[in-house]
Design a protein around this motif. Structure first.
Motif, PDB file in Angstrom:
ATOM      1  N   VAL A   1       0.836  -1.205   0.000  1.00 33.30           N
ATOM      2  CA  VAL A   1       0.000   0.000   0.000  1.00 33.30           C
ATOM      3  C   VAL A   1       0.869   1.252   0.000  1.00 33.30           C
ATOM      4  O   VAL A   1       0.555   2.249  -0.658  1.00 33.30           O
ATOM      5  N   ARG A   2       1.982   1.203   0.731  1.00 35.90           N
ATOM      6  CA  ARG A   2       2.869   2.370   0.768  1.00 35.90           C
ATOM      7  C   ARG A   2       3.483   2.619  -0.613  1.00 35.90           C
ATOM      8  O   ARG A   2       3.601   3.765  -1.063  1.00 35.90           O
ATOM      9  N   VAL A   3       3.867   1.550  -1.293  1.00 40.27           N
ATOM     10  CA  VAL A   3       4.415   1.681  -2.658  1.00 40.27           C
ATOM     11  C   VAL A   3       3.356   2.248  -3.602  1.00 40.27           C
ATOM     12  O   VAL A   3       3.625   3.140  -4.424  1.00 40.27           O
ATOM     13  N   LEU A   4       2.112   1.752  -3.464  1.00 40.39           N
ATOM     14  CA  LEU A   4       1.020   2.240  -4.295  1.00 40.39           C
ATOM     15  C   LEU A   4       0.754   3.716  -4.031  1.00 40.39           C
ATOM     16  O   LEU A   4       0.524   4.508  -4.972  1.00 40.39           O
ATOM     17  N   ASP A   5       0.777   4.097  -2.777  1.00 41.21           N
ATOM     18  CA  ASP A   5       0.542   5.490  -2.393  1.00 41.21           C
ATOM     19  C   ASP A   5       1.601   6.397  -3.025  1.00 41.21           C
ATOM     20  O   ASP A   5       1.291   7.461  -3.587  1.00 41.21           O
ATOM     21  N   GLN A   6       2.854   5.991  -2.954  1.00 41.19           N
ATOM     22  CA  GLN A   6       3.939   6.804  -3.521  1.00 41.19           C
ATOM     23  C   GLN A   6       3.827   6.892  -5.042  1.00 41.19           C
ATOM     24  O   GLN A   6       4.135   7.933  -5.640  1.00 41.19           O
ATOM     25  N   ALA A   7       3.362   5.812  -5.676  1.00 43.25           N
ATOM     26  CA  ALA A   7       3.241   5.811  -7.142  1.00 43.25           C
ATOM     27  C   ALA A   7       2.130   6.736  -7.621  1.00 43.25           C
ATOM     28  O   ALA A   7       2.224   7.349  -8.699  1.00 43.25           O
ATOM     29  N   LEU A   8       1.055   6.855  -6.820  1.00 39.32           N
ATOM     30  CA  LEU A   8      -0.087   7.673  -7.219  1.00 39.32           C
ATOM     31  C   LEU A   8       0.040   9.138  -6.812  1.00 39.32           C
ATOM     32  O   LEU A   8      -0.748   9.967  -7.249  1.00 39.32           O
ATOM     33  N   GLN A   9       0.991   9.447  -5.945  1.00 37.43           N
ATOM     34  CA  GLN A   9       1.115  10.810  -5.428  1.00 37.43           C
ATOM     35  C   GLN A   9       1.241  11.859  -6.545  1.00 37.43           C
ATOM     36  O   GLN A   9       0.562  12.886  -6.503  1.00 37.43           O
TER      37      GLN A   9
END
Length: 294
Positions: free
Chosen positions: A196-204
């Motif tokens: 989820v943290r990786v996904l969050d950083q990718a969508l930022q």
């Protein structure tokens, strides 16, 4: 007193038989103490009686009584150790000169006998008997009373051993559960938090606000769940038994330093404290709870 010094009479044998029956039938320690004292005192015909056991704090505590006023029991619930009784041979029934015992019975002319409750060489407590019509005992009576005290000591030790075994089984089960949680659920949560943290950083850079906000809420929820699970695992595990109290506390303190970067000093003046296992666990839990406050 050697068992061959006197022959058993019929009444003494009947009393021992009844005592054996109630010991075998008792389901709890309190039931054992109450039934033992009731059968014993009714069969030897005393005015009143009580059992005091040695507690972990070094005091004697009244745990069962017959014919004693409740107010007196409350007033003298805990008493100092009767040193004279504890220094006698386990083969002697002696008179007790403890002043508070006469206050309990409210009769200064009564004879108060003390029967040690022992298991092998370990003193567990004392049975006090109050009698107004006599101050001497026959050889058979002494033998009967000492034997009854030994039977009670054996039964009490068995209850203690059973309780410790039960506690050990509970602790082992909790350790197994903690290990299962760590190896399965904790690992899964850790993996989800990372994804989820990786996904969050990718969508930022290009994601919509509502999407990013929703992901951050999921991430926050996973963080809370992971923290709660770690606390649950810590509470399930019982490190004191194998490592000892002081090393276990040092581990908690070290973990607190690593997680918070807060300088904390552990001052320990006793490396091997001689305290009961249940008290060790309480001390460990208190330190553990404090480490989780941050």
């Amino acid at each position: 007193m050697n068992s061959n010094d006197t022959n058993w009479g019929t009444e003494s044998l009947q009393t021992l038989y009844k005592i054996s029956n109630i010991i075998n039938a008792a389901r709890t320690r309190q039931e054992l103490l109450a039934d033992f004292l009731d059968v014993f005192t009714r069969n030897i015909k005393v005015n009143a009686s009580l059992i005091r056991l040695l507690m972990d704090d070094g005091w004697m505590e009244i745990v069962s009584s017959v014919g004693i006023d409740k107010d007196q029991l409350i007033q003298f619930h805990k008493t100092p150790i009767d040193g004279s009784m504890f220094s006698r041979s386990s083969e002697v029934v002696g008179e007790s000169n403890e002043p508070f015992l006469r206050q309990i019975f409210k009769n200064s002319s009564a004879t108060v006998f003390a029967i040690p409750v022992r298991y092998h060489v370990r003193t567990l407590g004392v049975i006090n008997l109050f009698m107004t019509d006599r101050n001497t005992l026959s050889a058979e009576e002494q033998k009967l009373w000492i034997t009854a005290g030994e039977h009670l000591g054996l039964a009490l030790d068995k209850f203690l051993e059973d309780a410790e075994q039960k506690q050990l089984l509970i602790q082992n089960e909790r350790n197994i559960i903690a290990n299962e949680l760590h190896d399965s659920l904790a690992q899964t949560l850790a993996s989800l938090r990372f994804q989820v943290r990786v996904l969050d950083q990718a969508l930022q850079p290009s994601g919509e606000y509502s999407t990013i906000s929703g992901i951050e809420q999921v991430e926050h929820g996973l963080d809370e769940a992971y923290t709660d699970l770690r606390e649950l695992i810590a509470h399930c595990r019982i490190p004191v038994e194998k490592q000892g109290l002081i090393p276990s506390i040092k581990r908690v303190v070290e973990k607190f330093r690593e997680e918070t970067n807060i300088h904390i000093l552990l001052q320990c003046e006793c490396q091997n404290p001689d305290i009961p296992a249940n008290m060790e666990m309480n001390v460990y839990r208190i330190v553990q709870e404090l480490s989780l406050i941050h």
